[in-house]
Design an enzyme around this catalytic site. Sequence first.
Site, PDB file in Angstrom:
ATOM      1  N   CYS A 159      14.713  -8.098  -7.910  1.00 49.52           N
ATOM      2  CA  CYS A 159      13.320  -8.241  -8.370  1.00 49.52           C
ATOM      3  C   CYS A 159      12.637  -6.872  -8.380  1.00 49.52           C
ATOM      4  O   CYS A 159      13.092  -5.954  -9.056  1.00 49.52           O
ATOM      5  CB  CYS A 159      12.601  -9.258  -7.503  1.00 49.52           C
ATOM      6  SG  CYS A 159      10.969  -9.751  -8.126  1.00 49.52           S
ATOM      7  N   LEU A 160      11.553  -6.707  -7.634  1.00 45.85           N
ATOM      8  CA  LEU A 160      10.868  -5.414  -7.576  1.00 45.85           C
ATOM      9  C   LEU A 160      11.799  -4.330  -7.042  1.00 45.85           C
ATOM     10  O   LEU A 160      11.703  -3.165  -7.438  1.00 45.85           O
ATOM     11  CB  LEU A 160       9.620  -5.533  -6.694  1.00 45.85           C
ATOM     12  CG  LEU A 160       8.818  -4.264  -6.393  1.00 45.85           C
ATOM     13  CD1 LEU A 160       8.449  -3.530  -7.664  1.00 45.85           C
ATOM     14  CD2 LEU A 160       7.568  -4.619  -5.588  1.00 45.85           C
TER      15      LEU A 160
END
Length: 599
Positions: free
Chosen positions: A327-328
């Site tokens: 994700c991030l």
Amino acid sequence: MTAPATRAIDPEVLKEALADVARRAAALAPQMLEKSAADLESSMKDEFGVSQAMGEVMQKMLADPSKVLEAQTRYATEFGQLWQQTLAASVGQAPKPEPLKDRRFADEAWSANPWFDFVSRSYLLTARHMQDAVAAVEGVSPQTRHKALYYTRQMLDAAAPSNFALTNPQVLKATADSGGENIVRGLKNFLRDLEKGKGGLSIAMTDTAAFELGRNVASTPGKVVFQNDLMQLLMYQPSTKTVAKQPILIIPPWINKYYILDLQPKNSFIKWAVDQGNTVFVISWVNPDTRLAKKTFDNYLREGPLAAMDAIARCTGEREVNAIGYCLGGTLLACTLGYLAAKKEARIASATFFTSLIDFAKPGDLGVYVDSAQVDALEARMKKRGGVLEGSEMAGTFNMLRANDLIWSFYVHNYLLGRDPFPFDLLYWNSDATRMPMAMHLFYLREMYIGNRLIAPGGVTLDGVALDLSKVKVPAYFISTVEDHIAPWATTYTGARVLGGKNKFVLGGSGHIAGIVNPPAANKYGYWTNANLVANPEEWLKGATKHEGSWWGDWDRWVRSHRKDKPVPARVPGDALRGGKLKALEDAPGSFAKLRLDK
């Protein structure tokens, strides 16, 4: 067959319970008033742009009365047909309709009674027509339409008949069977969650007392071998005699805790990767407070993956790693690759991206919360709180993306049915919220989400280095999931075309979490592969081959295909006899991961 007799609640028990509820409610009143006043102020300012978007859509809708009349006529016709079908089925003149697949109405009680069957079906019919009407409005921007559709869905989800005692047959039965005890228990649960949220509702999703980090979650044996202000670096105990020469470094998102990849042994990606003969390191990010408010995205680059790779080199003697970003964490991995490419440093042998956005052109429902006005309002709120975004606010945003699953189902279970939440490792992790430092978060939202500058050569500069991701030649593996509500797969797909190396894109089943935490033993969901990375993601999917089971094995084969060196003796965390130059600081999962905001 006679119906079971209902049980009456003891009047003294009821009196004592209601007195306790009244005392607790009175004690909470000041906090609730303060929270309500803050919410009212926010709504009056329309910080989320709801009124503006809905007002613009309504204005355009009413400007074309003929389309409104046409939509109303279609709705009235279908509603009338539903009513006639219900009447016919109730007197045996027509077969009972198939049960609804919607999980809110899956219980047999909804279909067994013609009235409740009609209530649920008429609600779904109304909801579909309302959303279709908003989607069909012309003359508004795609962003405005998306926002109006999103908030229309939120309002419709809140108005579902399953969320009200008098229109939910399960709740009515529970009330009759228990003599109303479920309502009393539900009130107590409601107050418990208000107390935990200090006047704001913090819905309990699981029994947090059933889990303990290091005991039955995040329990893969390992050590903390390095730490700085932003992270602890965990190194895991080997389970094989030899290991791959190049270690694995996992960069999780700092929006959540790392141990989503190490819940329990049966579904731990970290344990599985160790068992495949890897030396595995993972970054455990700090849960930042106001002291770290000025930490920037540059800091996360330097003190995160760059510092981790330096520490790994001292532990193992290896300067190159196989990196994984989730994700991030995957967005940061892409930045790291661009940074290293510009510096002409070979530190990452292969890169893997778990559901990661690099191109933010179509970020899905999260984009509803990210525009210039909302980010400016967020900045003002963060300044008032000392420069951090509270974990509860971040968690609330993500829960809203799946409101029926992560809000309303628990509202019914905990408050209307009066039941206690059951133990569930994934929900334990989900409730372990983290803060975000202001400087980093504002940069991320403005440069990535709003500006979408990461895909532009030189669009983003970190630590004085302009990034050009097309110059990245490291082979990359992208795994995304078909039902992802946080990082839509069609958008993550473009990341595989942005990087300049030989890349592979894989599409897994399920969503952002379950599609990744999908061990081979479960044999679930399946995945699609297609070596031809055409421009259009839907065209890619049409030409893709479906495989059964988990993608983990496919990834392992891909990583192995890029290895050139022979295996080496297994490395033990902090063991100087095997070349380690960093002492073990403490046992995994480490103190950073153990800090919870709800305790």
